[in-house]
Design an enzyme around this catalytic site. Structure first.
Site, PDB file in Angstrom:
ATOM      1  N   HIS A   1       1.767   4.414  -2.941  1.00 57.55           N
ATOM      2  CA  HIS A   1       1.865   5.878  -2.796  1.00 57.55           C
ATOM      3  C   HIS A   1       3.233   6.360  -3.271  1.00 57.55           C
ATOM      4  O   HIS A   1       3.352   7.394  -3.939  1.00 57.55           O
ATOM      5  CB  HIS A   1       1.703   6.270  -1.321  1.00 57.55           C
ATOM      6  CG  HIS A   1       0.301   6.286  -0.817  1.00 57.55           C
ATOM      7  ND1 HIS A   1      -0.729   6.931  -1.465  1.00 57.55           N
ATOM      8  CD2 HIS A   1      -0.253   5.749   0.313  1.00 57.55           C
ATOM      9  CE1 HIS A   1      -1.840   6.802  -0.774  1.00 57.55           C
ATOM     10  NE2 HIS A   1      -1.588   6.082   0.313  1.00 57.55           N
TER      11      HIS A   1
ATOM     12  N   HIS B   1       0.830  -1.210   0.000  1.00 59.06           N
ATOM     13  CA  HIS B   1       0.000   0.000   0.000  1.00 59.06           C
ATOM     14  C   HIS B   1       0.865   1.261   0.000  1.00 59.06           C
ATOM     15  O   HIS B   1       0.704   2.141  -0.865  1.00 59.06           O
ATOM     16  CB  HIS B   1      -0.910  -0.021   1.233  1.00 59.06           C
ATOM     17  CG  HIS B   1      -1.814   1.158   1.348  1.00 59.06           C
ATOM     18  ND1 HIS B   1      -3.155   1.105   1.039  1.00 59.06           N
ATOM     19  CD2 HIS B   1      -1.580   2.450   1.735  1.00 59.06           C
ATOM     20  CE1 HIS B   1      -3.691   2.299   1.227  1.00 59.06           C
ATOM     21  NE2 HIS B   1      -2.756   3.139   1.651  1.00 59.06           N
ATOM     22  N   GLU B   2       1.772   1.344   0.956  1.00 57.42           N
ATOM     23  CA  GLU B   2       2.609   2.551   1.041  1.00 57.42           C
ATOM     24  C   GLU B   2       3.542   2.668  -0.156  1.00 57.42           C
ATOM     25  O   GLU B   2       3.843   3.769  -0.616  1.00 57.42           O
ATOM     26  CB  GLU B   2       3.398   2.560   2.353  1.00 57.42           C
ATOM     27  CG  GLU B   2       2.544   2.561   3.610  1.00 57.42           C
ATOM     28  CD  GLU B   2       1.481   3.640   3.630  1.00 57.42           C
ATOM     29  OE1 GLU B   2       1.682   4.709   3.013  1.00 57.42           O
ATOM     30  OE2 GLU B   2       0.428   3.417   4.260  1.00 57.42           O
TER      31      GLU B   2
ATOM     32  N   HIS C   1       3.502   6.685  -6.919  1.00 50.76           N
ATOM     33  CA  HIS C   1       2.788   7.878  -7.371  1.00 50.76           C
ATOM     34  C   HIS C   1       3.705   9.103  -7.294  1.00 50.76           C
ATOM     35  O   HIS C   1       3.692   9.971  -8.177  1.00 50.76           O
ATOM     36  CB  HIS C   1       1.556   8.076  -6.494  1.00 50.76           C
ATOM     37  CG  HIS C   1       0.466   8.886  -7.108  1.00 50.76           C
ATOM     38  ND1 HIS C   1      -0.695   9.214  -6.441  1.00 50.76           N
ATOM     39  CD2 HIS C   1       0.341   9.458  -8.332  1.00 50.76           C
ATOM     40  CE1 HIS C   1      -1.470   9.936  -7.219  1.00 50.76           C
ATOM     41  NE2 HIS C   1      -0.861  10.112  -8.382  1.00 50.76           N
TER      42      HIS C   1
END
Length: 673
Positions: free
Chosen positions: A468, A464-465, A471
């Site tokens: 990010h 998940h992290e 991104h």
């Protein structure tokens, strides 16, 4: 005194020279850079040329850039490696930064120039990104009080300054409360049910404090295994009550009055700016646009999940009663019996998978996934300074060997670090300047001869992290304020949550799952159990997440200042999601840092909103292959590289070809009737 924060960082990739930066450097740097920034903005105002995109909008984008760098550096450390001195500086500098920000957004002459450029935009041909920056700049002025006059301007200044101070205080209190409790055990009988890894970690904490026995804390790697595996119901209750009363102990770290002040000031700010509630104000800049749409979305998901969630809890309660529990199932019983039922139902628990998820191997698998999808290459380096010796630093390169980013990873809990996991940046990407991205986690520490072994949920957190981080790292835009994760809050979770999908794909699990002692590849049977159990208790998990979103929306749908009972208010807001008996003395909101110290006010629903997007988007990988380069390239070009240069729905439709459907999420979560 030579202050490294006031110079260009003469380091590799211009990374922060953490080895040279001292705490006493920050406050003088902030003050000098704010003065420098004021001069930059004054020069824009004093420019006698006709206001233009270049001499106003782009000039504003450039002004105060070094101040932004120092702010990012300092406040990232205040979350990841803080101390009393840093917290003291934060309390002093936060109102100064708020005042500085207000001096810009409430500058009538500056706004007049921006408005001139904005009003004349039809006479100039702009690129998509330039037009978005112009629109965002104008709207930012309006949303930050530029249209206010006289006393209302001064009131706005006071409100924003106080909001900044209170938010900091909330976070400091929560950290103090989390660190302030320890369960110190000296009798081995009290460890019944706990796995060896949990015992070893607790023993090391005790030894580090020169204590006998074992010390358990409220940090997740200690708290979660204790709640899942401790056979001692009385001790589980003690841990639960300590965790669930943080900020609610009527002491110097109590957060209830802070919440009252925060939500009341947010109401006042919204009214000043012409909005009915804080939620109306916030959602104007979200995909959802309006509180009614958010509430309908949350209710639709609750309708789809509550019955299943209730059945999930009943199944655990029946199992618990068959296995010796005589009392009603309480919240401190649920994790313990749910884990045992999961083991019985699927032959699986977190401890069965943990030996296969050695952190180093999972890291290798996560980084290689980015290589397979996007052609990235990660090279660990010792040449870049870091803020703590446990931090690892990578240089990231594209398939053509072009340098893309510096990537910091900080894995383990410390008393100086806030709980949870997050991605942040020391510098965002813009033009030809590449970003410096960091992810901060609180994973299980290595102990003695045992390396860090992750639970399956920690593997998903890592993915998940890292989503990010991608991104931020892959951003390819011209303007810093539109780059990377500078997007609508209910869109920012798409790149992170889509990465979690690989955690339940057989091919990827077989690559990362290697037994830390034998090197044995995780058996296909165990992989299948992980996949089969992925929706275990998904109804309960969905209802729980929705309760957080409803709590958030209730606080930020207030139309008047609040001076009621914080606990009674949250109880009423979350009642429709309640699946357990009420526990007197506990509070949820006093520890809800996402909305009171984290930027998710009136936006927590975005996690579920983004799940709709990510499930729908991942369907394209399922159709074309989970490592399909064409699908990955399209996701990179249309989503990851674009930052906030276009409206999120436009970006999503450019990738998918249509608006998202909720059906893939309901199907994936086992909620499809």
């Amino acid at each position: 005194m030579i202050n490294p924060l006031l110079k260009t960082f003469e380091t590799k990739h211009n990374t922060p020279p953490f080895d040279l930066i001292k705490e006493e450097h920050y406050l003088p740097a902030f003050k000098e850079l704010m003065e420098e920034g004021r001069k930059h903005f004054k020069a824009i105002v004093d420019n006698t040329d006709e206001p233009s995109f270049a001499n106003t909008i782009e000039a504003m984008e450039e002004a105060g850039r070094q101040l932004g760098t120092v702010s990012s550096l300092f406040f990232n450390l205040n979350h990841a490696e803080t101390n009393e001195k840093i917290q003291s500086i934060a309390r002093e500098v936060s109102p100064l930064l708020t005042e500085y920000s207000n001096d810009i957004w409430l500058n009538e002459s500056l706004f007049s120039k921006v408005k001139t450029v904005y009003d004349n935009k039809s006479t100039t041909k702009y690129t998509v990104e330039e037009e978005k920056l112009l629109d965002d700049t104008y709207k930012a002025f309006v949303r930050k009080g530029a249209l206010l006059k006289g006393e209302k301007r001064e009131e706005y200044r006071k409100i924003t300054s106080e909001l900044s101070r209170l938010s900091l205080e909330f976070g400091e209190n929560l950290l103090a409360e989390t660190n302030g409790f320890q369960l110190h055990l000296t009798n081995e009988d009290e460890l019944e049910g706990l796995p060896e890894g949990s015992r070893s970690a607790a023993r090391e904490v005790a030894q580090s404090q020169e204590k006998e026995g074992w010390v358990f804390t409220l940090h997740f790697p200690s708290y979660v295994p204790f709640m899942k595996y401790s056979s001692r119901r009385d001790l589980r209750k003690q841990m639960f009550m300590a965790y669930s009363t943080r900020g609610h102990n009527n002491n110097e770290h109590d957060n209830k009055e802070i919440i009252k002040k925060l939500v009341s000031l947010r109401v006042a700010k919204a009214h000043l700016l012409g909005f009915e509630t804080h939620a109306h104000y916030v959602l104007e800049e979200h995909m959802a646009l309006h509180p009614d749409k958010v509430n309908t979305f949350l209710q639709d998901l609750l309708d789809a999940s509550y019955e299943i969630g209730n059945e999930d809890v009943k199944a655990v309660e029946e199992f618990a009663h068959k296995n010796g529990l005589e009392d009603p199932l309480e919240r401190w019983d649920y994790p313990f019996y749910a884990e045992k039922l999961k083991a019985e139902k699927y032959g699986l628990d977190d401890e069965a998978t943990r030996p296969y998820f050695r952190l180093e191997k999972v890291e290798e698998g996560v980084l290689s996934l980015a290589s397979r999808l996007y052609g990235l290459r990660f090279e660990e380096t010792k040449e870049i300074s870091k803020y703590h010796n446990e931090v690892k630093v990578f240089e990231v390169y594209d398939a053509d060997d072009t340098f893309l980013s510096v990537f910091y990873v900080d894995y383990f809990p410390r008393p100086t670090k806030q709980g949870g996991a997050w991605m942040t940046s020391f510098r965002d990407q813009y033009q030809n300047v590449r970003p410096q991205i960091s992810i901060v986690c609180n994973f299980t520490r290595p102990t003695g001869d045992t390396p860090s072994l992750l639970t399956f949920n920690e593997v998903k957190t890592f993915l998940h992290e890292f989503g990010h981080a991608l991104h931020g790292m892959l951003s390819n835009v011209k303007y810093q304020s539109l780059s990377g994760t500078n997007v609508y809050r209910d869109f920012v979770e798409l790149p992170s949550q889509i990465m979690e999908n690989w955690a339940t794909q057989k091919e990827w699990l077989a690559e990362v799952g290697k037994h830390y002692q034998t090197g044995e590849v995780i058996p296909q049977e165990l992989i299948q159990k992980i996949i089969d159990s992925d929706n275990y208790q998904s109804g309960y998990a969905t209802v729980r997440q929705l309760s957080f979103g409803l709590n958030d929306m209730a606080w930020h749908s207030l139309k008047e200042p609040f001076d009621g009972d914080v606990v009674e208010f949250e109880k009423e807001a979350m009642q429709v999601t309640e699946l357990f008996p009420e526990v007197d003395g506990t509070a949820f909101s006093t520890g809800f840092s996402h909305i009171f110290d984290g930027g998710y006010a009136a936006g927590y629903y975005g996690y579920k909103w983004a799940e709709v997007l990510d499930a729908d988007a991942f369907d394209s990988f399922l159709e074309n292959g989970i490592y399909d380069k064409a699908t990955a390239e399209k996701f990179r070009k249309e989503i990851l590289e674009k930052g906030g240069t276009q409206h999120p729905m436009t970006l999503y439709k450019n990738f998918k070809g249509k608006e998202p459907s909720i059906e893939p999420l309901l199907k994936r979560s086992g909620l499809m009737k």
